[in-house]
Design an enzyme around this catalytic site. Structure first.
Site, mmCIF file in Angstrom:
data_model
loop_
_atom_site.group_PDB
_atom_site.id
_atom_site.type_symbol
_atom_site.label_atom_id
_atom_site.label_comp_id
_atom_site.label_asym_id
_atom_site.label_seq_id
_atom_site.Cartn_x
_atom_site.Cartn_y
_atom_site.Cartn_z
ATOM 1 N N HIS A 344 0.832 -1.202 0.000
ATOM 2 C CA HIS A 344 0.000 0.000 0.000
ATOM 3 C C HIS A 344 0.871 1.258 0.000
ATOM 4 C CE1 HIS A 344 -2.296 3.221 2.137
ATOM 5 N NE2 HIS A 344 -3.262 2.806 1.323
ATOM 6 N N ARG A 457 -8.809 2.616 -9.543
ATOM 7 C CA ARG A 457 -9.095 1.677 -8.451
ATOM 8 C C ARG A 457 -10.093 2.319 -7.484
ATOM 9 N NH1 ARG A 457 -2.668 1.679 -8.284
ATOM 10 N NH2 ARG A 457 -3.317 3.835 -8.576
ATOM 11 N N GLU A 638 -5.473 -11.958 -13.357
ATOM 12 C CA GLU A 638 -4.522 -11.950 -12.243
ATOM 13 C C GLU A 638 -4.238 -13.356 -11.729
ATOM 14 O OE1 GLU A 638 -5.758 -8.326 -9.555
ATOM 15 O OE2 GLU A 638 -7.498 -9.184 -10.595
ATOM 16 N N THR A 660 -0.026 -7.669 -13.469
ATOM 17 C CA THR A 660 1.228 -8.397 -13.244
ATOM 18 C C THR A 660 1.575 -8.570 -11.767
ATOM 19 O OG1 THR A 660 2.519 -6.346 -13.463
ATOM 20 C CG2 THR A 660 2.183 -7.677 -15.461
ATOM 21 N N ASN A 661 1.082 -7.682 -10.892
ATOM 22 C CA ASN A 661 1.427 -7.815 -9.470
ATOM 23 C C ASN A 661 0.907 -9.128 -8.896
ATOM 24 O OD1 ASN A 661 2.547 -5.281 -9.662
ATOM 25 N ND2 ASN A 661 0.873 -4.231 -8.613
ATOM 26 N N ASP A 662 -0.403 -9.318 -8.978
ATOM 27 C CA ASP A 662 -0.987 -10.533 -8.403
ATOM 28 C C ASP A 662 -0.637 -11.764 -9.218
ATOM 29 O OD1 ASP A 662 -2.459 -10.026 -5.949
ATOM 30 O OD2 ASP A 662 -3.672 -8.668 -7.144
ATOM 31 N N CYS A 725 -1.348 -3.791 -16.470
ATOM 32 C CA CYS A 725 -1.072 -2.866 -15.374
ATOM 33 C C CYS A 725 -0.337 -3.630 -14.278
ATOM 34 C CB CYS A 725 -2.340 -2.216 -14.834
ATOM 35 S SG CYS A 725 -3.592 -3.384 -14.288
#
Length: 779
Positions: A344, A457, A638, A660-662, A725
């Protein structure tokens, strides 16, 4: 055969010669003697006073050479006097060893001319008759009138023209590199060899059309150039050099863009000069670039108060939560004990353009959060001055406090480079959108060249005190209270979405349904338990019961994204209604909103059907239709399952967006918030990994899945919109990868938009050049 003169451009370091003679390997002794005489017209070879030595480049040595040829006992003694007995003896031993390779029992001749002839003849005896060797006079850099130097035709830190470098009298190039030398800029105009060196530097720069690095030696007051190469420039120096050539018309826009790496722009902006010489208090993971100095605070409230009193607070937390947003907004830099590049605090810091360090490797917050203890036994207290380097991941003690002229929110491209980008001919390529959670974010991204919003978001609209609105909905039981809370959420979302769509009028805006891990918006169980025990109030006990019921051991894999929308369909319907109403209101006002609804954390195509049903119901209740609203529906990829089912999902979707993060976390089985504190640094230290997969796109698997998503989706819906993203998506290498894989756009935080645009333009220029080459044009 005659002797042929040849200029040697590239010689091994420390063995300089500005010219040499080329001979066939089967040359007669007389030809070799003639070559030696030509190289030594003063007959100084082997002499006791100011001798000449030769260097031979022989085919058998395969690029190497034999140095200090022609060493007699007296010239060896002379060399020992200048360079030391050990040095001279080692050179003689090398000559003897070279001869012993051919004839173990052959003695090395003491006569210098015979020595050269014997060695050359012995070492070329097995070479083909068409082969050649080179013989040159070896320059000596030792003595009162000799030395070695390295010159650059510009300042390596700024790129401004002017000779810079070092010179060391009576020393070799190797000694110059280890011992350093005098400042060449102050020395060159005082030496007899200075004018020739300047002229050689000018000639080399004109020939290479670039600043040059020149290695040279001085012998008997005369400069000899060993080699001239293009100077390796970075950051501000590289930008200045390209800018000068572009502005003078020596580079086309495409050439200028192809010469500038995004990293050069970032380095020029975030040079860590302010931390030079300051002791390091703690180390961690640099999660948002930049450098800032301020005073330590340990809570969001303290940061707000410090900012109000005119201070520049550095906010230090265990980890940040949505309610900490006011403190993050007040901070000049952010440090969190835990977390990673997708935590965060990291995401907020990058969006705000603040330097941030997370995942401290040698710092621990005290239990009362009033101090940061380091492994060296130091403790940072509130009010201590520190400098945070978000690029290097370092917290330094001290630093010079400067009143900032205003928050730097983007690694802005220099004007000439932005002009070069704009001057490129229109061509297909990957577009760059911005991650924007407010109208201000969208406007900032648009000003920096973003072609739309790739990710809005909705959960980020509930940060700070607003998080209580969403908390009440998540904890409410069906009834009047929930209806009232949902109405508040609807009103807030409609106003915020209107601002975002308005700021990006005429460009696409992807609105993602709520995707928070539910625990981020729930009260802390321990705090609630203490409060309920202390008060005994039924309301507190009821809140505790609800929180415990909603508690999850692994919330990142729990009720989030579309799953929360399925369990709370009324909350999903409220979000959709706010989006539809905002779109219709703007359209009635003559604006051109282009919304795209994105469903997060999809793992089965039927989840998309569920949301489509809610969307159609909302449109019916509002007396319209989805086609009339012009609202497309997309899925966020994701989960690995979604990636493998991209074809079936694409049949139901207008767009797909790879998160791509998750996807990285789930493919690797790593926690986004914890892995970069212990596991990944340890893996990198012992060589199991070269980079964190959260920092650099894992093209081997995550990238391969993304490529497969594009192929499957295009196979069933050729016109489907494909986006990406995530924190790795805006990196230069990642942008090029996704462009080659056929994606339509990448999305990133506003400060990274200019760098991503540059990376996208470079990818397009490279692709265009490859196409021209493949067609055989321009040859």
């Amino acid at each position: 055969m005659g002797i042929q003169s040849v200029v040697i451009d590239h010689l091994p370091v420390g063995l300089p010669a500005d010219s040499a003679l080329r001979l066939p390997v089967d040359a007669a002794d007389d030809a070799i003697h003639e070559a030696i005489a030509a190289l030594d017209p003063g007959h100084r070879i082997g002499s006791a006073d100011d001798p000449v030595f030769l260097t031979a480049w022989l085919p058998c040595l395969k690029g190497s050479c034999l140095s200090f040829l022609g060493m007699s006992p007296v010239s060896q003694q002379w060399l020992a006097g200048f360079a030391g007995a050990d040095f001279a003896a080692a050179r003689r031993a090398e000559l003897s060893a070279a001869l012993a390779v051919v004839d173990l029992d052959a003695p090395l001749p003491n006569d210098p001319v015979e020595q050269v002839t014997t060695l050359v003849r012995a070492l070329t005896s097995n070479e083909a008759s068409t082969a050649q060797f080179r013989l040159g006079r070896q320059l000596l850099w030792c003595g009162p009138d000799g030395g070695s130097g390295i010159a650059c035709s510009c300042d390596p830190s700024t790129g401004r023209p002017g000779v810079t470098g070092s010179y060391l009298a009576g020393a070799s190039g190797a000694q110059l590199l280890t011992a350093g030398g005098e400042d060449l800029a102050a020395l060159i105009d005082t030496q007899p060899w200075g004018p020739r060196l300047r002229e050689a530097i000018r000639t080399a720069e004109a020939a290479l059309d670039w600043p040059v690095r020149v290695e040279f030696v001085v012998e008997h007051g005369r400069a000899h150039i060993i080699r001239s190469t293009r100077a390796a420039l970075h950051g501000a120096a590289h930008l200045h050099t390209v800018a000068t050539r572009y502005e003078h018309g020596r580079l086309t826009p495409a050439q200028a863009v192809s010469l500038v790496e995004p990293l050069d722009v970032e380095k020029a902006r975030t040079a860590s000069v302010r931390s030079r010489g300051l002791p390091v208090a703690a180390r961690g993971l640099g999660v948002s670039p930049g450098i800032a100095t301020g005073t330590v605070v340990f809570s969001a409230a303290a940061a707000v108060a410090a900012k109000a009193n005119g201070a520049q607070p550095v906010l230090v937390l265990t980890e940040s939560r949505p309610e900490d947003l006011p403190g993050l907004l007040a901070a000049t830099a952010i440090v969190t004990e835990r977390g990673g590049r997708t935590s965060h605090a990291a995401v907020v810091a990058r969006g705000l353009g603040l330097p941030a360090v997370a995942a401290l490797a040698d710092g621990v917050l005290d239990g009362d959060a009033k101090g940061l203890r380091t492994t060296r036994g130091e403790t940072l207290r509130a009010g201590d001055r520190v400098t945070v380097d978000g690029s290097a991941g370092l917290i330094h003690l001290g630093g010079h406090l400067r009143r900032p002229a205003g928050r730097q929110t983007a690694a802005e491209l220099p004007g000439w480079l932005d002009e070069a980008l704009s001057a490129l001919p229109a061509q297909p390529g990957i577009a760059v959108r911005v991650n924007a959670d407010s109208g201000a974010d969208a406007a900032a991204g648009r000003a920096l060249g973003a072609t739309g919003v790739g990710l809005c978001r909705l959960e980020h609209m509930f940060l700070g005190e607003r998080h209580q609105m969403l908390q009440r909905v998540l904890m409410a039981r069906p009834g009047p209270d929930m209806t009232e809370d949902l109405a508040s959420v609807h009103a807030l979302l409609r106003a915020e979405i209107t601002d975002v769509l308005g700021a990006m009028d005429g460009l696409p805006v992807t609105i993602r349904l709520l995707d928070p891990p539910r625990h981020e918006f729930l009260p802390d169980v321990t705090e609630l338990a203490l409060t309920a025990a202390a008060t005994g109030a039924p309301a507190d006990k009821d809140r505790l019961d609800v929180t415990r019921r909603l508690h999850e051991h692994n919330p990142m894999l729990g009720v989030r994204g579309v799953r929360m929308g399925v369990l709370l369909p009324m909350l999903t319907a409220v979000q959709i209604q706010a989006l539809v109403e905002a779109t219709l209101a703007l359209r009635r006002a003559g604006r051109d909103p282009r919304p795209e609804l994105l469903v997060p954390m999809v793992s089965t195509p039927t989840e998309l059907d569920f949301v489509r049903g809610l969307l159609d119901d909302v449109c019916v209740r509002l007396g319209t239709a989805r086609a009339e609203v012009g609202l497309s529906l997309g899925a966020m990829i994701e989960a690995p399952r979604a990636a493998l089912l991209a074809g079936p999902i694409a049949r139901r979707a207008d767009s797909l967006s790879v998160g791509t993060n998750d996807l990285t976390a789930l493919v690797w089985g790593l926690s986004r918030d914890d892995a970069e504190q212990h596991v990944l640094p340890a893996y990198q230290d012992i060589g199991l990994l070269t980079a964190s997969p959260f920092a650099q796109l894992d093209t081997e698997v995550v990238g391969a899945l993304a490529r497969q998503v594009a192929e499957q989706a295009r196979a069933v819906r050729p016109g489907i919109t494909l986006g990406v993203c995530g924190e790795q998506a805006a990196g230069a290498a990642a942008v090029r990868f996704f462009a080659e894989a056929g994606f339509d756009h990448v999305s990133c935080a506003a400060p990274r938009v200019p760098l991503a645009r540059l990376a996208a333009a470079r990818a397009a220029v490279a692709e265009g050049a490859a196409d021209v080459h493949a067609r055989g044009e321009g040859r």
